[in-house]
Motif scaffolding. Structure first.
Motif, PDB file in Angstrom:
ATOM      1  N   PRO A  10       0.818  -1.213   0.000  1.00 22.94           N
ATOM      2  CA  PRO A  10       0.000   0.000   0.000  1.00 22.94           C
ATOM      3  C   PRO A  10       0.855   1.268   0.000  1.00 22.94           C
ATOM      4  O   PRO A  10       1.834   1.374   0.737  1.00 22.94           O
ATOM      5  CB  PRO A  10      -0.798  -0.115   1.301  1.00 22.94           C
ATOM      6  N   ARG A  11       0.469   2.149  -0.867  1.00 21.55           N
ATOM      7  CA  ARG A  11       1.132   3.447  -0.967  1.00 21.55           C
ATOM      8  C   ARG A  11       0.151   4.399  -1.612  1.00 21.55           C
ATOM      9  O   ARG A  11      -0.450   4.081  -2.643  1.00 21.55           O
ATOM     10  CB  ARG A  11       2.391   3.347  -1.809  1.00 21.55           C
ATOM     11  N   ASP A  12      -0.006   5.547  -1.011  1.00 19.22           N
ATOM     12  CA  ASP A  12      -0.898   6.542  -1.585  1.00 19.22           C
ATOM     13  C   ASP A  12      -0.171   7.286  -2.688  1.00 19.22           C
ATOM     14  O   ASP A  12       0.815   7.988  -2.436  1.00 19.22           O
ATOM     15  CB  ASP A  12      -1.364   7.528  -0.513  1.00 19.22           C
ATOM     16  N   PRO A  46      -3.334  -2.768  -4.119  1.00 17.67           N
ATOM     17  CA  PRO A  46      -2.516  -2.786  -2.907  1.00 17.67           C
ATOM     18  C   PRO A  46      -2.670  -4.109  -2.151  1.00 17.67           C
ATOM     19  O   PRO A  46      -3.767  -4.650  -2.057  1.00 17.67           O
ATOM     20  CB  PRO A  46      -3.049  -1.629  -2.069  1.00 17.67           C
ATOM     21  N   VAL A  47      -1.545  -4.619  -1.663  1.00 14.76           N
ATOM     22  CA  VAL A  47      -1.522  -5.863  -0.880  1.00 14.76           C
ATOM     23  C   VAL A  47      -0.715  -5.575   0.380  1.00 14.76           C
ATOM     24  O   VAL A  47       0.426  -5.119   0.306  1.00 14.76           O
ATOM     25  CB  VAL A  47      -0.870  -7.017  -1.682  1.00 14.76           C
ATOM     26  N   GLU A  48      -1.323  -5.849   1.510  1.00 17.51           N
ATOM     27  CA  GLU A  48      -0.636  -5.623   2.781  1.00 17.51           C
ATOM     28  C   GLU A  48       0.620  -6.501   2.863  1.00 17.51           C
ATOM     29  O   GLU A  48       0.595  -7.656   2.417  1.00 17.51           O
ATOM     30  CB  GLU A  48      -1.561  -5.945   3.952  1.00 17.51           C
ATOM     31  N   PRO A  49       1.703  -5.980   3.433  1.00 16.54           N
ATOM     32  CA  PRO A  49       2.927  -6.771   3.550  1.00 16.54           C
ATOM     33  C   PRO A  49       2.715  -8.136   4.197  1.00 16.54           C
ATOM     34  O   PRO A  49       3.307  -9.122   3.765  1.00 16.54           O
ATOM     35  CB  PRO A  49       3.849  -5.884   4.394  1.00 16.54           C
ATOM     36  N   ASP A  54       1.213 -14.954   0.681  1.00 15.08           N
ATOM     37  CA  ASP A  54       0.040 -15.760   0.323  1.00 15.08           C
ATOM     38  C   ASP A  54      -0.683 -15.250  -0.921  1.00 15.08           C
ATOM     39  O   ASP A  54      -1.233 -16.037  -1.688  1.00 15.08           O
ATOM     40  CB  ASP A  54      -0.947 -15.810   1.489  1.00 15.08           C
ATOM     41  N   ARG A  55      -0.701 -13.937  -1.115  1.00 14.35           N
ATOM     42  CA  ARG A  55      -1.465 -13.374  -2.239  1.00 14.35           C
ATOM     43  C   ARG A  55      -0.644 -13.133  -3.496  1.00 14.35           C
ATOM     44  O   ARG A  55      -1.215 -13.038  -4.578  1.00 14.35           O
ATOM     45  CB  ARG A  55      -2.136 -12.075  -1.819  1.00 14.35           C
ATOM     46  N   VAL A  56       0.695 -13.024  -3.342  1.00 11.45           N
ATOM     47  CA  VAL A  56       1.526 -12.711  -4.510  1.00 11.45           C
ATOM     48  C   VAL A  56       2.620 -13.755  -4.732  1.00 11.45           C
ATOM     49  O   VAL A  56       2.689 -14.362  -5.794  1.00 11.45           O
ATOM     50  CB  VAL A  56       2.147 -11.295  -4.404  1.00 11.45           C
TER      51      VAL A  56
END
Length: 77
Positions: A10-12, A46-49, A54-56
């Motif tokens: 995540p980054r704005d 965005p994917v939380e660290p 698990d997601r990437v």
């Protein structure tokens, strides 16, 4: 009909930075694939660290490593 899905921590990005990123990608994609920019779609996901592995890493990098055009410098096993 190229589609690019960028998974990232995540980054704005302000609207100008996001627009520059997307326009740059679309320019490269249209040139490489010889397609109209109207056929290109881009998603920013965005994917939380804590969920990155698990997601990437496992589904996208490890299980589909034969599709990687560029590998990351970190371990994907």
């Amino acid at each position: 009909m190229p589609h690019v899905n960028i998974k990232h921590f995540p980054r704005d990005l302000d609207p100008e930075a996001q627009k520059a990123l997307v326009e740059g990608l679309v320019g490269l994609i249209t040139q490489a694939f010889d397609v109209s920019e109207t056929t290109v779609s881009v998603a920013l996901e965005p994917v939380e660290p804590a969920a990155w592995r698990d997601r990437v890493v496992l589904p996208e990098l490890h299980n589909r490593s034969d599709l990687l055009a560029r590998r990351p410098a970190y371990d994907i096993a």
